[in-house]
Write an enzyme that holds these catalytic residues in place. Structure first.
Site: not given
Ligand code: 3EB
Length: 330
Positions: A151, A158, A210, A223, A323
């Protein structure tokens, strides 16, 4: 140009959101219906048929028989194939999808770059150049530890492939691991000729911020995205993340509860009424098959009447068990 005339005009012409629903039917008959922009099956095999609007997502469903997901617009739809990319467009909306074998493109990271660069180049020369929502499905997403996890490499590739295309802000997204052929990467998107508005969750650190512990390249997604006419919210993959940390390790019910709290916070943040309804479909990605019946019971209690599709998928953090993503119509 007359200032002030512009905004109301754009509002009155804003594109009505595609209608997303789950349907039991024959692929051929749904594709024949007017306004079918895209149709998704869920199974590990390859896509049957050659209609560019049909995509077989490499995730197995827990429902038998498995329903299809249908995207419908109020306009005639045209479609085509350009190399590895398939697309359809109608009424100001664009669906585009790419499927790659990582072994043919120099591995996972390079493939993610190719996938995004190809999509970006295609969308960039279209009228529907505002990418609002992206789905990413790759194999063995949690393989490798720390920075070597697949990932994390996907996030690197990406971001490379996106280049400066998303300089004004990232689309809403999902990134999930499938259990099919490990090297199969699928990326598809919804774009529009008008922009949406990005929505963040006040309970969560924005993913692109992050801290370093989650990887070299923070995940490139918003989000959620309010669609141009503000008649729908496209909701990114949402899990039991609070702040930037995963909550409730090994506790499925607590993760489900936290995820629903995050979804409610997103609706509030988008200025939408609380709760989900019978027109707003959700996808539930469940890591362990054995958890599926319990997840279904939980959702029947907490989201009664909401169309849900349970899929077998790995969440990009190995401690997360479930999820949810989907749509909320206004
Ligand atoms: C998170 O909240 C969970 O890498 O595109 C959620 C939605 C998550 C999209 C992405 C990753 C992605 O971090 C993981």
């Amino acid at each position: 140009m007359v200032q002030g005339c512009e905004t109301p005009q754009i509002d009155s012409l804003a594109r009505r959101a595609p209608r997303v629903s789950y349907r039991m039917a024959e692929v051929a008959s749904i594709l024949d219906e007017p306004g079918t922009l895209a149709l998704f099956g869920f199974a590990a095999g390859a896509s049957p048929g050659d209609d560019p609007r049909y995509l077989q997502v490499a995730l197995e469903g827990f429902d038998t028989p498995a329903p299809f997901e249908l995207w419908r617009v109020d306009a005639p739809v045209s479609c085509g194939i350009e190399g590895t990319l398939r697309w359809s467009a109608g009424g100001g909306w664009l669906f585009a999808a790419i499927e790659l074998d990582e072994r043919e493109h120099g591995g996972l990271e390079a493939s993610a770059t190719v996938a995004y660069a190809t999509l970006r180049q295609f969308v960039g020369q279209r009228a529907e150049k505002h990418v609002l929502r992206v789905w990413n499905y790759l194999g063995a997403i949690n393989q490798g530890s720390g920075d070597a996890e697949r990932y994390k490499h996907f996030c690197d590739g990406r971001a490379q492939g996106m280049g400066a295309f998303f300089a004004e802000g990232f689309p809403a997204a999902t990134a999930i691991g499938h259990r099919g052929a490990e090297h199969r990467m699928q990326v598809y998107l919804l774009a529009c000729d008008q922009p949406g508005s990005r929505v963040e969750n006040p309970r969560q650190v924005s993913a692109w911020r992050y801290p370093r512990q989650y990887g070299r390249t923070p995940p490139s997604f918003a989000r959620a995205m309010t669609l141009p006419a503000q008649d729908a919210l496209a909701i990114s993959g949402t899990a039991a993340v609070v702040g930037h940390a995963s909550a409730h390790e090994d506790d499925l019910d607590a993760q489900l509860g936290e995820t629903l709290t995050n979804l409610e916070a997103l609706l509030a943040s988008a200025g939408m009424a609380a709760a989900f309804d019978t027109h707003s479909p959700l996808k539930i990605y469940v890591r362990h098959s054995a958890d599926a019946p319990h997840v279904r019971d939980f959702l029947q209690n907490r989201l009664s009447g909401v169309p849900v599709l349970l899929l077998h998928g790995d969440i990009c953090r190995s401690e997360l068990l479930v999820e949810i993503d989907g749509w909320r119509y206004a």
